[in-house]
Design an enzyme around this catalytic site. Sequence first.
Site, PDB file in Angstrom:
ATOM      1  N   HIS A   1       0.750  -1.208   0.137  1.00 42.16           N
ATOM      2  CA  HIS A   1       0.056   0.007   0.035  1.00 42.16           C
ATOM      3  C   HIS A   1       0.749   1.195  -0.211  1.00 42.16           C
ATOM      4  O   HIS A   1       2.174   1.105   0.572  1.00 42.16           O
ATOM      5  CB  HIS A   1      -0.963   0.185   1.362  1.00 42.16           C
TER       6      HIS A   1
ATOM      7  N   ASP B   1       2.286   2.015   3.490  1.00 43.82           N
ATOM      8  CA  ASP B   1       3.139   1.121   4.042  1.00 43.82           C
ATOM      9  C   ASP B   1       4.654   1.545   3.514  1.00 43.82           C
ATOM     10  O   ASP B   1       5.444   1.452   4.712  1.00 43.82           O
ATOM     11  CB  ASP B   1       3.304  -0.157   3.397  1.00 43.82           C
TER      12      ASP B   1
END
Length: 436
Positions: free
Chosen positions: A100, A103
């Site tokens: 993501h 992240d």
Amino acid sequence: MTAFPEIKSIPFEGPQSKNPLAYRYYNADEKVEGRTMRDHLRFSVVYWHTFRGTGSDPFGPGCAVRPWEDGTDSVENAQNRARVAFEFIEKLGAPFYAFHDRDVAPEGATLAETNKNLDAVVKVLKEEQERTGIKLLWGTANLFSNRRYMHGAATSPNAEVFAFAAAQAKKALEVTKELGGAGYVFWGGREGYQNLWNTNMKRELEHLAKFLHMAVDYAKKIGFTGQFYIEPKPKEPTKHQYDSDAAACLNFLREYDLLPHLKLNLETNHATLAGHTMQHELEVAGAAGALGSIDANTGDMLLGWDTDQFPTDIYLTTQCMYSVLKYGGLKTGGVNFDAKVRRESFEPIDLFYAHIGGMDAFARGLKIAAAMRADGQLEKLLKDRYASWESGVGAEIEAGKHDFASLEKLMLEKGEAAANVSGRQEMIENLINTYL
Ligand code: XUL
Ligand code: CO
């Protein structure tokens, strides 16, 4: 600097090996049904659990030991972590990873600052991809953690939150393209509801469809040719997620003319939360020509939540790979370990044990599924069960040569349908066990 000095690389040593840091079944270059295991399985490591998971739970903070972390949320720490991630994935021998946006890089005070942070880390990801040959299976945007998304993103009642989410997804798509990602995932996040009294479901679903159409249009505009996926999940964090299972996703995609653009990314623990087996979800997607990718994990049958454990059950992986082979194999998708080590497994080395176990379980499942297909007994039993559709009235019905009146005429003449044949469930389950 090396984060895993005790590991050089994980070798394949074969089924007799007692080395817990070796593969017993995953032999990347070995061919199964004419294709290497590497290409069949397309293993992928997830950034969020493996490099951002801390072992925190509702009862306590993180306790994982990650010596490479400097304890700050700086871009520099994020860049260093990216290098560690690639060291891990390279030593493991997995060909892909997934992330993501949030992240990999920290959020800034504004969208512009956040995008700048992301670019700084993407630069390192790109360098590391080029250095190692590891590729991006899919990218995605985290449209659920920030407090602005408390009511959802594309389905938020706040139109500016929709706009922010669109801006974020636009950037995530650009970054995924920049990194040559093979796909892009939409998981519902908080797209669902907690209470129907305060929810306009129809309007929210229309907004979600609009959001996905904007993504499809933007991908076309920038020349992103990767596969879009939608990932079903019935609950968590909302009590009802709109993308609740494969069938609900397919219906939604079909209703809003999105089916040509998205396939399904199926996750085992999400299937069980939906009251289905993974095999069921794979068959639903496969039958619709929408089997895209797998988020490989497993739940715990005694716990009702999304525990995201590493899959080690050979029966499960055999079912997965049997369906995958049946529907022509994974193309743009992969076996992506959306799984996390248990809180108690707090050492870096546990990340290796976890992935090795999952990869070996899937490699074994692949070999067993291929053996079942080569043997052909199951296939024959299935074919025989539907033999009545191969000729006579069955073939005529399938060819569209009948209607209610003609079938009534036939049955009035016959008086009763032909006798049934046993389903042989127990015999078939015994047969499956002979391959394991
Ligand atoms: C959440 C989940 C996500 C998606 C990507 O349960 O599975 O990590 O896979 O957003
Ligand atoms: Co997932």
